[in-house]
Design a protein around this motif. Structure first.
Motif, PDB file in Angstrom:
ATOM      1  N   GLY A 193       0.854  -1.362  -0.165  1.00 53.01           N
ATOM      2  CA  GLY A 193       0.023  -0.011  -0.097  1.00 53.01           C
ATOM      3  C   GLY A 193       0.807   1.240  -0.040  1.00 53.01           C
ATOM      4  N   THR A 194       2.140   1.167   0.454  1.00 54.43           N
ATOM      5  CA  THR A 194       2.937   2.261   0.112  1.00 54.43           C
ATOM      6  C   THR A 194       3.910   2.251  -1.042  1.00 54.43           C
ATOM      7  N   LEU A 195       4.765   1.247  -1.076  1.00 55.13           N
ATOM      8  CA  LEU A 195       5.404   1.231  -2.224  1.00 55.13           C
ATOM      9  C   LEU A 195       5.041   1.102  -3.478  1.00 55.13           C
ATOM     10  N   ASN A 196       3.989   0.037  -3.540  1.00 56.69           N
ATOM     11  CA  ASN A 196       3.370  -0.288  -5.173  1.00 56.69           C
ATOM     12  C   ASN A 196       2.594   1.171  -5.620  1.00 56.69           C
ATOM     13  N   SER A 197       1.764   1.533  -4.744  1.00 54.22           N
ATOM     14  CA  SER A 197       0.979   2.558  -5.113  1.00 54.22           C
ATOM     15  C   SER A 197       1.778   3.771  -5.497  1.00 54.22           C
ATOM     16  N   LEU A 198       2.696   4.139  -4.636  1.00 56.54           N
ATOM     17  CA  LEU A 198       3.660   5.343  -4.824  1.00 56.54           C
ATOM     18  C   LEU A 198       4.769   5.352  -5.995  1.00 56.54           C
ATOM     19  N   CYS A 199       5.269   4.101  -6.116  1.00 55.95           N
ATOM     20  CA  CYS A 199       6.079   4.057  -7.238  1.00 55.95           C
ATOM     21  C   CYS A 199       5.568   4.077  -8.607  1.00 55.95           C
ATOM     22  N   THR A 200       4.203   3.531  -8.512  1.00 48.93           N
ATOM     23  CA  THR A 200       3.572   3.599  -9.594  1.00 48.93           C
ATOM     24  C   THR A 200       2.894   4.935 -10.237  1.00 48.93           C
ATOM     25  N   ILE A 201       2.600   5.504  -9.176  1.00 47.27           N
ATOM     26  CA  ILE A 201       2.067   6.932  -9.611  1.00 47.27           C
ATOM     27  C   ILE A 201       3.305   7.858  -9.928  1.00 47.27           C
ATOM     28  N   LEU A 202       4.501   7.627  -9.220  1.00 45.34           N
ATOM     29  CA  LEU A 202       5.443   8.554  -9.406  1.00 45.34           C
ATOM     30  C   LEU A 202       6.452   8.021 -10.597  1.00 45.34           C
ATOM     31  N   ILE A 273      -5.013  -2.582  -7.227  1.00 49.29           N
ATOM     32  CA  ILE A 273      -5.183  -1.658  -6.000  1.00 49.29           C
ATOM     33  C   ILE A 273      -6.519  -1.746  -5.285  1.00 49.29           C
ATOM     34  N   ASN A 274      -7.615  -2.343  -5.830  1.00 50.46           N
ATOM     35  CA  ASN A 274      -8.775  -2.485  -5.308  1.00 50.46           C
ATOM     36  C   ASN A 274      -8.698  -3.306  -4.159  1.00 50.46           C
ATOM     37  N   PHE A 275      -7.864  -4.028  -4.246  1.00 49.62           N
ATOM     38  CA  PHE A 275      -7.364  -5.081  -2.793  1.00 49.62           C
ATOM     39  C   PHE A 275      -6.456  -4.752  -2.018  1.00 49.62           C
ATOM     40  N   ILE A 276      -5.730  -3.464  -2.239  1.00 55.06           N
ATOM     41  CA  ILE A 276      -4.678  -2.691  -1.433  1.00 55.06           C
ATOM     42  C   ILE A 276      -5.330  -1.692  -0.649  1.00 55.06           C
ATOM     43  N   ASN A 277      -4.813  -0.388  -1.172  1.00 54.85           N
ATOM     44  CA  ASN A 277      -5.401   0.788  -0.715  1.00 54.85           C
ATOM     45  C   ASN A 277      -6.908   0.852  -1.013  1.00 54.85           C
ATOM     46  N   GLY A 278      -7.364   0.521  -1.975  1.00 60.05           N
ATOM     47  CA  GLY A 278      -8.767   0.335  -2.198  1.00 60.05           C
ATOM     48  C   GLY A 278      -9.796  -0.375  -1.158  1.00 60.05           C
ATOM     49  N   ALA A 279      -8.954  -1.403  -0.717  1.00 66.10           N
ATOM     50  CA  ALA A 279      -9.975  -2.161   0.450  1.00 66.10           C
ATOM     51  C   ALA A 279      -9.906  -1.351   1.654  1.00 66.10           C
ATOM     52  N   VAL A 280      -8.676  -0.455   1.992  1.00 69.64           N
ATOM     53  CA  VAL A 280      -8.808   0.280   3.034  1.00 69.64           C
ATOM     54  C   VAL A 280      -9.622   1.139   2.932  1.00 69.64           C
ATOM     55  N   THR A 281      -9.855   1.844   1.881  1.00 72.64           N
ATOM     56  CA  THR A 281     -10.862   2.944   1.614  1.00 72.64           C
ATOM     57  C   THR A 281     -12.467   2.251   1.910  1.00 72.64           C
ATOM     58  N   ASN A 282     -12.472   1.098   1.270  1.00 70.15           N
ATOM     59  CA  ASN A 282     -13.937   0.415   1.353  1.00 70.15           C
ATOM     60  C   ASN A 282     -14.183   0.101   3.030  1.00 70.15           C
ATOM     61  N   ILE A 296      -7.140   8.709  -2.378  1.00 72.32           N
ATOM     62  CA  ILE A 296      -6.346   9.854  -3.199  1.00 72.32           C
ATOM     63  C   ILE A 296      -5.604   8.695  -4.178  1.00 72.32           C
ATOM     64  N   LEU A 297      -4.787   7.963  -3.481  1.00 74.66           N
ATOM     65  CA  LEU A 297      -3.917   6.832  -4.401  1.00 74.66           C
ATOM     66  C   LEU A 297      -4.959   5.725  -5.117  1.00 74.66           C
ATOM     67  N   THR A 298      -6.015   5.392  -4.641  1.00 71.09           N
ATOM     68  CA  THR A 298      -6.675   4.627  -5.334  1.00 71.09           C
ATOM     69  C   THR A 298      -7.422   5.314  -6.477  1.00 71.09           C
ATOM     70  N   GLN A 299      -7.866   6.433  -6.244  1.00 67.17           N
ATOM     71  CA  GLN A 299      -8.257   7.417  -7.275  1.00 67.17           C
ATOM     72  C   GLN A 299      -7.323   7.591  -8.577  1.00 67.17           C
ATOM     73  N   LEU A 300      -6.071   7.859  -8.008  1.00 68.22           N
ATOM     74  CA  LEU A 300      -4.975   8.529  -9.173  1.00 68.22           C
ATOM     75  C   LEU A 300      -4.508   6.772  -9.868  1.00 68.22           C
ATOM     76  N   ILE A 301      -4.432   5.902  -9.351  1.00 64.07           N
ATOM     77  CA  ILE A 301      -4.155   4.654  -9.998  1.00 64.07           C
ATOM     78  C   ILE A 301      -5.396   4.237 -10.925  1.00 64.07           C
ATOM     79  N   HIS A 302      -6.569   4.402 -10.607  1.00 60.58           N
ATOM     80  CA  HIS A 302      -7.810   4.198 -11.666  1.00 60.58           C
ATOM     81  C   HIS A 302      -7.695   5.128 -12.561  1.00 60.58           C
ATOM     82  N   ALA A 303      -7.455   6.510 -12.352  1.00 56.12           N
ATOM     83  CA  ALA A 303      -7.450   7.545 -13.401  1.00 56.12           C
ATOM     84  C   ALA A 303      -6.041   7.200 -14.492  1.00 56.12           C
TER      85      ALA A 303
END
Length: 311
Positions: A193-202, A273-282, A296-303
């Protein structure tokens, strides 16, 4: 033991090879036709600790799965999380009354899908620290050592879970029975939830993320959201320990690009993402907990998925 491995990527191939070599009856199921064709025609070509080997195993698509009622004793899940529902719909013919399912996927919440297909007492959960790299259809690189930690979801499954540990250990998979695998699952989810999402966005590797002055704050904020939600589910994460654990990767595996980066940026595939940061959101919405960073990380990845036109 009669074992079906769902997902013949790097990790699925590793487990299949090691379990086959230990004398188990192993079948592979995969959805990538080029990979299926390569394995059917040439077997799995693996470089295992600098030794080239070739292992021939039966493989099918989920739609080709055995319709004769020839059930598996154990199904090991290495599909992508977003393919879980569809895959299990297709492989229902091999799920018998005594079939157990071991989920080793990254992320949280997979059991809610699995409960639709197998009794809860037949679900095993776990994490693995083995690694594998796929070099192309039917070709994998397997190096280093790893381990597996697993536990039955309900008390009735303990006997079979311990049997799986024994089977895995005879195959050299270094398994252990855990009394609190849910903690380990949430702890590993914090890494993803930290490394995967952040490295993908950046669009960077782990080491580059670690060199930014914002890295520590981002990690702590995201981990705090995971911890707040997990506590509602009876899992109290040690946030300082988890932060230190994630931070160690900046130097330990700094050149590595996480799997979500590889899926989306490199291969233009949908992410988990829906099973990582998105799961925490839900779950945060369910428990009335604010999770702005995961939101926001979930939304950015989906975008980004939309921008890259992946499906």
């Amino acid at each position: 033991m009669k074992i079906t491995v769902l997902g013949a990527g790097g990790m699925g191939s590793r487990f299949a090879i090691m379990l086959h070599n230990a004398g188990n009856e192993v079948n592979l199921v995969d959805g990538w036709q080029e990979n299926i064709d390569a394995i059917r025609n040439n077997g799995i070509s693996a470089n295992m600790n600098n030794q080239d080997i070739n292992v021939r195993l039966p493989i099918s698509t989920p739609q080709e799965i055995d319709k004769t009622g020839n059930n598996a004793d154990l199904i090991i899940v290495f599909t992508k999380s977003n393919q879980l529902q569809e895959t299990f719909e297709a492989v229902k013919p091999i799920i018998g009354r005594t079939t157990y399912v071991l989920c080793l996927l990254n992320g949280i919440g997979h059991e809610e899908i699995l409960k639709e297909f197998v009794p809860t007492k037949n679900i095993l959960q776990g994490i693995t620290m083995w690694t594998a790299i796929m070099d192309g259809p039917g070709k994998v690189r397997l190096s280093g050592d790893g381990n597996v930690e697993l536990q039955n979801f309900e008390p009735e499954g303990k006997v079979f879970a311990e049997k799986v540990v024994d089977v895995f250990n005879k195959a050299g998979l270094n398994a252990k029975y855990s009394n609190n695998v849910k903690y380990s699952i949430w702890r590993k989810a914090c890494v993803n939830g930290t490394l995967n999402s952040l490295c993908t966005i950046l669009e960077c590797n782990i080491g580059q993320l670690g060199k930014t002055k914002e890295a520590d704050t981002l990690l702590k904020k995201i981990i705090a959201e995971f911890a707040a939600v997990s506590e509602k589910e009876g899992i109290r994460l040690d946030q300082n320990e988890v932060f230190n654990h994630v931070s160690e990767t900046f130097s330990g595996v700094g050149e590595h690009y996480p799997s979500m980066y590889q899926d989306l940026i490199k291969n233009h595939r949908l992410t988990e993402i829906n099973f990582i940061n998105g799961a925490v959101t839900n779950k945060g919405e369910k428990y009335g907990i604010s999770t702005p960073y995961c939101d926001i990380l979930t939304q950015l990845i989906h975008a980004k998925e939309e921008i890259l036109n992946v499906s």
